[in-house]
Design an enzyme around this catalytic site. Structure first.
Site, PDB file in Angstrom:
ATOM      1  N   ASP A  92       0.739  -1.269   0.000  1.00 20.50           N
ATOM      2  CA  ASP A  92       0.087  -0.101  -0.044  1.00 20.50           C
ATOM      3  C   ASP A  92       0.911   1.384  -0.041  1.00 20.50           C
ATOM      4  OD1 ASP A  92       0.856   0.180   2.738  1.00 20.50           O
ATOM      5  OD2 ASP A  92      -1.020  -0.414   3.562  1.00 20.50           O
ATOM      6  N   SER A  93       0.286   2.542   0.137  1.00 23.68           N
ATOM      7  CA  SER A  93       1.005   3.682  -0.090  1.00 23.68           C
ATOM      8  C   SER A  93       2.338   3.976   1.165  1.00 23.68           C
ATOM      9  CB  SER A  93       0.297   4.907  -0.009  1.00 23.68           C
ATOM     10  OG  SER A  93      -0.519   5.001   1.216  1.00 23.68           O
TER      11      SER A  93
END
Length: 137
Positions: A92-93
């Site tokens: 994810d980020s």
């Protein structure tokens, strides 16, 4: 009797990326002095036979792959290659930020946030690293 032709073209761009294009049949390649490579195919080539890749050094790609595996706690047998997208590995980020931090530490570089945000694959990371290392010299 069938004859298979191959052509390979490499072009060095200002961002340290080498573009390699391989064809299974003859093709006309033109650059016309531009930094972006453009080409016209005189014969129709099925898309599964056309391969375009910008290649960073294999050593850099391997280091980036190992750092990605470590940051994402992947098993040693998990295949991570140049084309591997971080998102496909479940990143994810926040994971991507941690990957960038690991790369900065390993290669002793600083990535601008806007450039770091554009990294989606191992190869993109390796190319940016090589560009930043070149700028440091």
């Amino acid at each position: 009797m069938a004859t298979q032709f191959s052509a390979s073209v490499s072009m060095q761009t200002s961002c340290l990326a080498t573009t390699r294009i391989s064809f299974q049949k003859p093709a006309l390649i033109s650059n016309h002095g531009r930094t972006n490579l453009s080409f016209n195919l005189r014969r129709s080539i099925p898309s599964h036979r056309l391969s375009v890749s910008c290649a960073a050094k294999q050593e850099t790609i391997e280091k980036v792959s190992e750092i990605v595996k470590k940051q994402l706690s992947l098993t040693p047998d998990k295949k991570v290659v140049a084309e591997t997208k971080f998102a496909d590995l479940g990143a994810d980020s926040l994971d991507t930020v941690e990957i960038v931090m690991g790369l900065e530490e390993e290669f002793n570089i600083q990535m601008a946030e806007e450039k770091a945000q554009k990294i989606a694959t191992v190869e993109q990371a390796a190319e940016l690293i090589e560009e930043l290392i070149k700028e440091k010299k």
